[in-house]
Write a protein that holds these residues in place. Structure first.
Motif, PDB file in Angstrom:
ATOM      1  N   TYR A 155       1.103   3.435  10.860  1.00  0.00           N
ATOM      2  CA  TYR A 155      -0.276   3.571  11.321  1.00  0.00           C
ATOM      3  C   TYR A 155      -1.036   2.255  11.191  1.00  0.00           C
ATOM      4  O   TYR A 155      -2.244   2.248  10.985  1.00  0.00           O
ATOM      5  N   ASP A 156      -0.322   1.158  11.329  1.00  0.00           N
ATOM      6  CA  ASP A 156      -0.962  -0.140  11.159  1.00  0.00           C
ATOM      7  C   ASP A 156      -1.983  -0.449  12.245  1.00  0.00           C
ATOM      8  O   ASP A 156      -2.787  -1.370  12.092  1.00  0.00           O
TER       9      ASP A 156
ATOM     10  N   GLN B  89      -5.056   7.846   4.569  1.00  0.00           N
ATOM     11  CA  GLN B  89      -4.874   9.299   4.618  1.00  0.00           C
ATOM     12  C   GLN B  89      -3.721   9.683   5.536  1.00  0.00           C
ATOM     13  O   GLN B  89      -2.926  10.579   5.217  1.00  0.00           O
ATOM     14  N   LEU B  90      -3.608   9.016   6.663  1.00  0.00           N
ATOM     15  CA  LEU B  90      -2.496   9.275   7.576  1.00  0.00           C
ATOM     16  C   LEU B  90      -1.162   8.935   6.912  1.00  0.00           C
ATOM     17  O   LEU B  90      -0.172   9.660   7.080  1.00  0.00           O
ATOM     18  N   THR B  91      -1.135   7.847   6.166  1.00  0.00           N
ATOM     19  CA  THR B  91       0.082   7.453   5.462  1.00  0.00           C
ATOM     20  C   THR B  91       0.458   8.485   4.398  1.00  0.00           C
ATOM     21  O   THR B  91       1.628   8.864   4.264  1.00  0.00           O
TER      22      THR B  91
ATOM     23  N   ASP C 170       0.827  -1.198   0.000  1.00  0.00           N
ATOM     24  CA  ASP C 170       0.000   0.000   0.000  1.00  0.00           C
ATOM     25  C   ASP C 170       0.864   1.252   0.000  1.00  0.00           C
ATOM     26  O   ASP C 170       0.626   2.197  -0.748  1.00  0.00           O
ATOM     27  N   VAL C 171       1.869   1.259   0.860  1.00  0.00           N
ATOM     28  CA  VAL C 171       2.758   2.417   0.965  1.00  0.00           C
ATOM     29  C   VAL C 171       3.502   2.633  -0.346  1.00  0.00           C
ATOM     30  O   VAL C 171       3.635   3.771  -0.827  1.00  0.00           O
ATOM     31  N   ARG C 172       3.977   1.551  -0.950  1.00  0.00           N
ATOM     32  CA  ARG C 172       4.705   1.668  -2.201  1.00  0.00           C
ATOM     33  C   ARG C 172       3.801   2.240  -3.303  1.00  0.00           C
ATOM     34  O   ARG C 172       4.230   3.100  -4.088  1.00  0.00           O
TER      35      ARG C 172
END
Length: 296
Positions: free
Chosen positions: A66-67, A77-79, A48-50
């Motif tokens: 934020y897991d 959104q936080l990421t 997801d981050v990638r």
């Protein structure tokens, strides 16, 4: 990149997290095919981050995980805000003052959302939430005290000013530097880029924003954010504490109890649970975040 394009990408990224079919079709359109077993298995957080980093053309890495956030849209959104924060720190094409401003604004976006998450999960009943915030903002000058009102239907309706004060008074009461820094981060977000740059340029000593920019660095703001997020993580993951208390004073309109060597007033909403009790009787309290939330 144009802000409208960034906004469009944000919406696409969020939609791809919510709709697996849309996500697969998007990857096909971009010639970015998943492995055979990825279709049926949930994507790990690092994927997801990638994807977010690629979509937003961000080179930075996440500085905070934020897991623990169960709501996927909020977690995304936080990421995104965290990646934008860290990307600002690395964007050496911009002046440092502007980079730090963007860094601080995105840091506060995370603070606001994670505090909302804490209060939403800890006090799902809006009346209980309002009472908690009123109690936590009730000391000192009355003009800063939150007033309960029928216009507040959800946690999002309550101004962040009161929620931030209540949160800091609950968890960082003895840490004045933390409280002041959080308050000034809120002001930086509210004032906007132009106003903040004017304040810094004029060296308006005594102004909270000027003092904040003078004192803090990328790293100190990052540490502040990490400390606040970790506090929320611990609170939402930990079960309430059970403590034995003794009734010290019992009146029709109020009750005072003693536990851990201190005397405090029992929340009004719990008076019905001790109607058959008397002074010196023992009660079991459920406590979370230094707040009495129930009698068990």
């Amino acid at each position: 990149m144009d802000e409208k394009l960034k906004s469009a990408i944000d919406k696409i990224v969020i939609l791809s997290k919510q709709n697996e079919e849309f996500y697969k079709e998007l990857r096909k359109a971009l010639n970015y095919m998943p492995s055979a077993n990825a279709v049926s298995e949930p994507r790990p957080m690092q994927d997801d981050v990638r994807a977010i980093r690629e979509a937003l053309d961000i080179r930075a890495n996440c500085s905070i995980s934020y897991d623990f956030i169960k709501q996927q849209r909020l977690r995304d959104q936080l990421t995104i805000d965290n990646l934008r924060m860290e990307n600002a720190a690395l964007n050496l094409k911009e002046k440092e003052q502007y980079r730090f401003y963007v860094f601080c604004v995105n840091a506060f976006y995370q603070i606001e959302n994670v505090i909302n998450y804490y209060y939403h999960t800890s006090y799902p009943n809006i009346d209980d939430l309002q009472e908690e915030i009123r109690n936590r903002t009730g000391s000192g000058d009355l003009k800063y005290q939150f007033r309960v009102g029928t216009e507040y239907k959800t946690v999002a309706d309550i101004p962040i000013y009161y929620k931030l004060n209540a949160f800091c008074n609950t968890f960082f009461l003895g840490d004045k530097s933390m409280i002041t820094a959080c308050s000034n981060l809120r002001k930086v977000r509210n004032e906007g880029e132009h106003r903040c740059m004017v304040i810094i340029g004029d060296e308006d000593e005594g102004n909270g924003i000027y003092e904040f920019f003078k004192k803090h660095t990328f790293n100190s703001v990052r540490i502040l954010l990490e400390k606040l997020v970790e506090t929320v993580r611990q609170e939402v993951e930990n079960k309430p504490l059970i403590k034995t208390a003794e009734i010290t004073s019992l009146l029709p309109s109020g009750c005072f109890i003693k536990y851990d060597g201190k005397v405090t007033q029992l929340p009004q909403k719990l008076l019905g649970k001790i109607r058959n009790k008397k002074v010196l009787d023992k009660v079991e309290l459920s406590i979370k975040g230094n707040a009495i939330i129930d009698i068990v």
